[in-house]
Design an enzyme around this catalytic site. Structure first.
Site, PDB file in Angstrom:
ATOM      1  N   SER A 149      17.728 -86.877 -38.407  1.00 25.71           N
ATOM      2  CA  SER A 149      18.230 -85.272 -37.576  1.00 25.71           C
ATOM      3  C   SER A 149      18.867 -86.058 -36.310  1.00 25.71           C
ATOM      4  O   SER A 149      17.696 -87.410 -35.509  1.00 25.71           O
ATOM      5  CB  SER A 149      17.649 -84.837 -37.600  1.00 25.71           C
ATOM      6  N   ASP A 150      19.459 -85.745 -35.578  1.00 24.45           N
ATOM      7  CA  ASP A 150      19.264 -85.656 -33.892  1.00 24.45           C
ATOM      8  C   ASP A 150      17.687 -85.264 -33.742  1.00 24.45           C
ATOM      9  O   ASP A 150      17.755 -84.312 -34.133  1.00 24.45           O
ATOM     10  CB  ASP A 150      21.107 -85.401 -33.455  1.00 24.45           C
ATOM     11  N   CYS A 151      17.302 -85.923 -32.314  1.00 24.13           N
ATOM     12  CA  CYS A 151      16.149 -85.195 -32.258  1.00 24.13           C
ATOM     13  C   CYS A 151      15.659 -83.987 -32.060  1.00 24.13           C
ATOM     14  O   CYS A 151      16.986 -83.582 -30.983  1.00 24.13           O
ATOM     15  CB  CYS A 151      15.843 -85.938 -30.892  1.00 24.13           C
ATOM     16  N   ALA A 156      17.309 -81.829 -33.569  1.00 20.29           N
ATOM     17  CA  ALA A 156      18.616 -80.870 -34.297  1.00 20.29           C
ATOM     18  C   ALA A 156      18.521 -79.938 -35.808  1.00 20.29           C
ATOM     19  O   ALA A 156      18.655 -79.045 -36.011  1.00 20.29           O
ATOM     20  CB  ALA A 156      19.411 -82.012 -35.409  1.00 20.29           C
TER      21      ALA A 156
END
Length: 237
Positions: free
Chosen positions: A45-47, A49
């Site tokens: 995941s993007d941080c 997200a």
């Protein structure tokens, strides 16, 4: 690049696709990426997200349900603490099965095995730290940056600039001199070129390079500094 480049890692983003947060989007991550594109790696995941699925998108009623949805959609690594904070509760309540966790862990370890993090020692582990800031490494990093740049708009063929015909440049924006913050986002704070910023990079070609923030930070609603930035832009080449 997923199909032809055979990438081994993908990142799901903060936004929703067709109304479903991308990190909880079974169609996007499983049907498209893993089945249609034959992606065979791990998805991170993007941080935060994963946290956004519950706290920003309000996609599920409980944190445990969001953990379930991101795992079953195919997000293997949570860049953040949301899954860690809620996974035990999700298992205890029967919302998530251990098999869901096992699959994500298996994909992560398969990726690590490809990187030779275990036996036998791989080529990456044989590169000494002395090579990290070598002239070759810096040249390779510079070349990678050039090749990855995408020019979206170029009115009147302004770019590329010619250092021979340019005597002054102004870089406008609150992030112009975030060399330390930008570098530490990707790795150690003690990086090869010190506190090297976008302004420094341009100064390598045009010595008279200055910067004006315009706004204090990217989410600021204070536009009192905009006139100064406009004036600086008008003066610079």
């Amino acid at each position: 690049c997923v199909e032809e480049g055979r990438v081994t890692s993908l990142m799901c983003s903060y936004n929703a696709v067709n109304g479903v947060p991308s990190c909880a989007n079974d169609w996007l991550l499983n049907t498209v990426a893993r089945e249609s594109w034959e992606f065979d790696g791990a998805i991170v995941s993007d941080c935060d997200a994963d946290r956004d699925v519950f706290e920003s998108h309000h996609y599920t009623d409980t944190p445990e349900e969001s953990v379930r949805d991101v795992l079953r959609a195919g997000t293997d690594v949570d860049c953040g603490h949301f899954v860690l904070e809620n996974i035990q509760s999700a298992i205890d309540k029967g919302v998530v099965k251990e098999e869901d966790v096992d699959l994500a862990i298996a994909r992560q370890f398969r990726l690590r095995m490809r990187l030779s993090h275990f036996d036998p020692e791989g080529p990456l582990q044989k590169i000494p730290m002395s090579e990290v800031c070598s002239d070759y490494a810096l040249e390779l990093s510079h070349d990678g940056l050039i090749q990855s740049a995408a020019l979206i708009k170029n009115e009147k063929n302004t770019l590329p600039l010619s250092a021979d015909d340019t005597s002054s440049v102004v870089v406008i924006g609150p992030n112009a001199e975030l060399g330390q913050a930008t570098a530490s986002y990707y790795g150690p704070e003690n990086h090869c070129l010190g506190n090297y910023t976008l302004v420094d990079a341009i100064k390598d070609y045009v010595e008279q390079t200055t910067t004006v923030a315009g706004v204090d930070e990217v989410l600021s609603e204070d536009v009192s500094g905009i006139p100064e930035a406009v004036k600086a832009a008008e003066i610079a080449d």
